[in-house]
Design a protein around this motif. Structure first.
Motif, PDB file in Angstrom:
ATOM      1  N   ALA A  22       0.749  -1.304  -0.177  1.00 17.16           N
ATOM      2  CA  ALA A  22      -0.012   0.036  -0.035  1.00 17.16           C
ATOM      3  C   ALA A  22       0.740   1.106   0.189  1.00 17.16           C
ATOM      4  O   ALA A  22       1.908   1.451   0.462  1.00 17.16           O
ATOM      5  CB  ALA A  22      -1.030   0.006   1.225  1.00 17.16           C
ATOM      6  N   SER A  50      -0.001  -3.295  -5.838  1.00 12.66           N
ATOM      7  CA  SER A  50       0.102  -2.010  -5.101  1.00 12.66           C
ATOM      8  C   SER A  50      -1.044  -1.257  -5.346  1.00 12.66           C
ATOM      9  O   SER A  50      -1.892  -1.030  -6.404  1.00 12.66           O
ATOM     10  CB  SER A  50       1.583  -1.273  -5.601  1.00 12.66           C
ATOM     11  OG  SER A  50       1.389  -0.922  -6.997  1.00 12.66           O
ATOM     12  N   GLY A  52      -3.478   2.292  -3.087  1.00 10.74           N
ATOM     13  CA  GLY A  52      -3.590   3.322  -2.246  1.00 10.74           C
ATOM     14  C   GLY A  52      -3.983   4.644  -2.842  1.00 10.74           C
ATOM     15  O   GLY A  52      -5.103   4.839  -3.745  1.00 10.74           O
ATOM     16  N   LEU A  98      -7.334  -0.406   4.588  1.00 14.25           N
ATOM     17  CA  LEU A  98      -6.236  -1.182   4.791  1.00 14.25           C
ATOM     18  C   LEU A  98      -6.091  -2.075   5.770  1.00 14.25           C
ATOM     19  O   LEU A  98      -5.548  -3.324   5.729  1.00 14.25           O
ATOM     20  CB  LEU A  98      -4.941  -0.031   4.852  1.00 14.25           C
ATOM     21  CG  LEU A  98      -4.719   0.556   3.627  1.00 14.25           C
ATOM     22  CD1 LEU A  98      -3.916   1.839   3.975  1.00 14.25           C
ATOM     23  CD2 LEU A  98      -4.535  -0.081   2.474  1.00 14.25           C
ATOM     24  N   LYS A 102      -5.040  -6.329   5.217  1.00 14.93           N
ATOM     25  CA  LYS A 102      -3.584  -5.792   5.623  1.00 14.93           C
ATOM     26  C   LYS A 102      -2.784  -6.074   4.505  1.00 14.93           C
ATOM     27  O   LYS A 102      -2.545  -7.072   4.188  1.00 14.93           O
ATOM     28  CB  LYS A 102      -3.272  -6.220   6.795  1.00 14.93           C
ATOM     29  CG  LYS A 102      -4.011  -5.755   8.281  1.00 14.93           C
ATOM     30  CD  LYS A 102      -3.387  -6.369   9.192  1.00 14.93           C
ATOM     31  CE  LYS A 102      -4.290  -5.778  10.413  1.00 14.93           C
ATOM     32  NZ  LYS A 102      -3.674  -6.447  12.029  1.00 14.93           N
ATOM     33  N   PRO A 103      -1.964  -5.003   4.135  1.00 13.19           N
ATOM     34  CA  PRO A 103      -0.937  -5.136   3.171  1.00 13.19           C
ATOM     35  C   PRO A 103       0.500  -5.635   3.896  1.00 13.19           C
ATOM     36  O   PRO A 103       0.447  -5.724   5.195  1.00 13.19           O
ATOM     37  CB  PRO A 103      -0.713  -3.838   2.727  1.00 13.19           C
ATOM     38  CG  PRO A 103      -0.932  -2.973   3.811  1.00 13.19           C
ATOM     39  CD  PRO A 103      -2.273  -3.311   4.498  1.00 13.19           C
ATOM     40  N   PHE A 106       3.437  -1.114   4.191  1.00 20.33           N
ATOM     41  CA  PHE A 106       2.794   0.445   3.818  1.00 20.33           C
ATOM     42  C   PHE A 106       3.862   1.578   3.506  1.00 20.33           C
ATOM     43  O   PHE A 106       4.943   1.655   4.313  1.00 20.33           O
ATOM     44  CB  PHE A 106       1.917   1.013   4.697  1.00 20.33           C
ATOM     45  CG  PHE A 106       1.551   2.221   4.595  1.00 20.33           C
ATOM     46  CD1 PHE A 106       0.572   2.450   3.631  1.00 20.33           C
ATOM     47  CD2 PHE A 106       2.082   3.440   4.752  1.00 20.33           C
ATOM     48  CE1 PHE A 106       0.124   3.765   3.132  1.00 20.33           C
ATOM     49  CE2 PHE A 106       1.698   4.773   4.603  1.00 20.33           C
ATOM     50  CZ  PHE A 106       0.566   5.014   3.531  1.00 20.33           C
ATOM     51  N   ASN A 115       0.607  11.185   5.858  1.00 20.35           N
ATOM     52  CA  ASN A 115       1.206   9.857   6.155  1.00 20.35           C
ATOM     53  C   ASN A 115       1.634   9.473   7.400  1.00 20.35           C
ATOM     54  O   ASN A 115       1.234   8.409   7.943  1.00 20.35           O
ATOM     55  CB  ASN A 115       2.290   9.539   5.091  1.00 20.35           C
ATOM     56  CG  ASN A 115       1.985   9.304   3.789  1.00 20.35           C
ATOM     57  OD1 ASN A 115       0.662   8.749   3.487  1.00 20.35           O
ATOM     58  ND2 ASN A 115       2.439   9.798   2.758  1.00 20.35           N
ATOM     59  N   GLU A 119       0.395   6.000   9.080  1.00 19.67           N
ATOM     60  CA  GLU A 119       1.330   5.216   9.514  1.00 19.67           C
ATOM     61  C   GLU A 119       1.534   4.789  11.045  1.00 19.67           C
ATOM     62  O   GLU A 119       1.514   3.610  11.326  1.00 19.67           O
ATOM     63  CB  GLU A 119       2.806   5.651   9.007  1.00 19.67           C
ATOM     64  CG  GLU A 119       2.874   5.819   7.637  1.00 19.67           C
ATOM     65  CD  GLU A 119       4.271   6.720   7.094  1.00 19.67           C
ATOM     66  OE1 GLU A 119       4.443   6.898   5.904  1.00 19.67           O
ATOM     67  OE2 GLU A 119       4.696   7.436   8.283  1.00 19.67           O
ATOM     68  N   LEU A 122      -1.563   2.482  11.344  1.00 22.53           N
ATOM     69  CA  LEU A 122      -1.081   0.969  10.580  1.00 22.53           C
ATOM     70  C   LEU A 122      -0.086   0.217  11.612  1.00 22.53           C
ATOM     71  O   LEU A 122      -0.204  -1.069  11.671  1.00 22.53           O
ATOM     72  CB  LEU A 122      -0.613   1.108   9.137  1.00 22.53           C
ATOM     73  CG  LEU A 122      -1.629   1.608   8.255  1.00 22.53           C
ATOM     74  CD1 LEU A 122      -0.897   2.183   6.971  1.00 22.53           C
ATOM     75  CD2 LEU A 122      -2.876   0.536   8.024  1.00 22.53           C
ATOM     76  N   THR A 129       5.796  -0.346   8.211  1.00 19.07           N
ATOM     77  CA  THR A 129       5.642   0.920   7.648  1.00 19.07           C
ATOM     78  C   THR A 129       7.007   1.640   7.500  1.00 19.07           C
ATOM     79  O   THR A 129       7.932   1.418   8.223  1.00 19.07           O
ATOM     80  CB  THR A 129       4.927   1.946   8.723  1.00 19.07           C
ATOM     81  OG1 THR A 129       5.630   2.147   9.802  1.00 19.07           O
ATOM     82  CG2 THR A 129       3.571   1.502   8.909  1.00 19.07           C
TER      83      THR A 129
END
Length: 398
Positions: A22, A50, A52, A98, A102-103, A106, A115, A119, A122, A129
């Motif tokens: 992501a 990919s 986002g 997300l 879950k990726p 990130f 971000n 982050e 996440l 991250t």
């Protein structure tokens, strides 16, 4: 020089095939940087998944944009407040999506105000991250360091002094070089660029880059064009070229009309690198574009204006005497800067004229700038896509 962490042999066999990634990149410069990063990642994992927030450069590498990067293209405290509800809404929706799927990792590309909070959320839920492009805590907002430490597992740095600075605060980081240093030739072909734009080798060419955000165009474009108008009266032989992001073309055209310069400007869609390669000097908004101009070894006049209240807040957080990236990295006023009330049309026109005159009257001044920027280019030139991909692979295995 710091390098990427070492990667055990054949580690790719131990990773998901392919890993899911992501990403969030805000505005044009972030989209460009993310696109270059994706080149390395898709080379390593050709079927990389990919998604986002991103733009055209990322989409060209197979990235699935759930929202366009232009949604985050806002600078300045007051300007952000005007879009706050929409931006927070996007972040909340993105976070929920997300966390639902879950990726493996990130990567936030620049856009730290958006971000870092994302982050942090996440990371607290177990998602690895990475932040690509360290927030400029050495120039603005040193208080951000603790937030970076809480939010990211690793920072990919584009300037060589950043990993050591972050390490002092317990933040893992890798210097990967600046991606643009590998995209822009060490010796740009000015004549080829001029041929592409229909300009003669004998022309005196000024590139005008008033920014890549609507707010920048609103505060800078007309002033830049008014400066050009002052030069045009005394030097009608000068050619003015304006590379415009398609989404901002109408706004730029209107600013040219308001300044009475529409007929004297060559406004083209995109092609900012071609324009910078072709010009003798550029009038340019402070930001990533100033570093691009430096990598093209071009003299420049840097300027910036924003909402009055945003400026009052920003200037109190300034840690260095310079604002333009070329000057910060050279630790010297290699090129002039005009900020806020100092960025008048008269001052900008005079500074541009000094560079234009130096072409014939003081060529050693031009040569000195080219030498400084050439050394800067060499410092930033690394195999960014490989170094970044190596670091990301190691993080995935960690």
């Amino acid at each position: 020089m710091l390098s990427a962490p070492s990667v055990p042999a054949r580690t790719a066999d131990r990773l998901p095939a392919p890993p899911t990634l992501a990403m969030v990149a805000g505005e044009t410069s972030g989209d460009l940087l993310a696109g270059i990063l994706l080149d390395g990642l898709t080379h390593r994992w050709p079927t990389l998944d990919s998604h986002g927030i991103g733009g055209a450069q990322m989409a060209a590498r197979g990235f699935e944009a759930w929202w366009p990067s232009e949604k985050l293209a806002v600078r300045g405290y007051v300007e952000v407040l005007r879009h706050y509800r929409e931006i927070v809404g996007i972040r909340e929706q993105l976070l929920a999506r997300l966390l639902a799927q879950k990726p493996d990792i990130f990567i936030g590309v620049d856009a730290p105000d958006f971000n870092l909070d994302l982050e942090a959320s996440l990371k607290s839920q177990g998602v690895k991250t990475v932040h690509f492009v360290s927030p400029s805590v050495w120039a603005w907002r040193a208080d951000r360091v603790e937030k970076i430490r809480r939010s990211v597992d690793h920072v990919l740095c584009i300037f060589p002094f950043e990993p050591a600075l972050l390490a002092k605060h317990g933040i893992a980081a890798t210097y990967v070089g600046h991606p643009l240093a590998g995209v822009i030739a060490l010796q740009p072909d000015k004549q080829a660029a001029r041929d592409k734009l229909g300009l003669a080798s004998t022309d005196t060419v000024i590139a005008i880059l008033p920014g890549s955000r609507q707010s920048e165009i609103a505060y800078l474009a007309r002033r830049f064009f008014e400066a050009a108008a002052l030069l045009h009266k005394t030097r009608p032989d000068i050619k003015f070229v304006v590379p415009a992001i398609p989404a901002l073309l109408a706004q730029i055209t209107q600013a040219a009309i308001d300044a009475g310069m529409l007929g004297a400007l060559q406004i083209i869609q995109g092609q900012s690198h071609t324009v910078l390669a072709a010009c003798d000097v550029t009038l340019i908004a402070s930001g990533t574009a100033t570093l691009e101009a430096a990598l093209f070894k071009r003299p420049m006049v840097i300027a910036y204006r924003m909402n009055w209240l945003s400026w009052q807040i920003m200037k109190r957080k300034k840690l260095q005497p310079w604002v333009g990236l070329p000057n910060i990295l050279c630790e010297d006023f290699v090129v002039p800067e005009f900020l806020q009330d100092d960025a008048t049309a008269d001052a900008l026109a005079q500074a541009l004229l000094e560079w234009v005159n130096a072409k014939t009257d003081a060529p050693e001044k031009i040569a000195a700038v080219e030498q400084r920027f050439g050394a800067l280019h060499a410092l930033l030139l690394r195999d960014t896509t490989k170094l970044a991909s190596d670091a990301i692979e190691t993080i995935l295995l960690g």
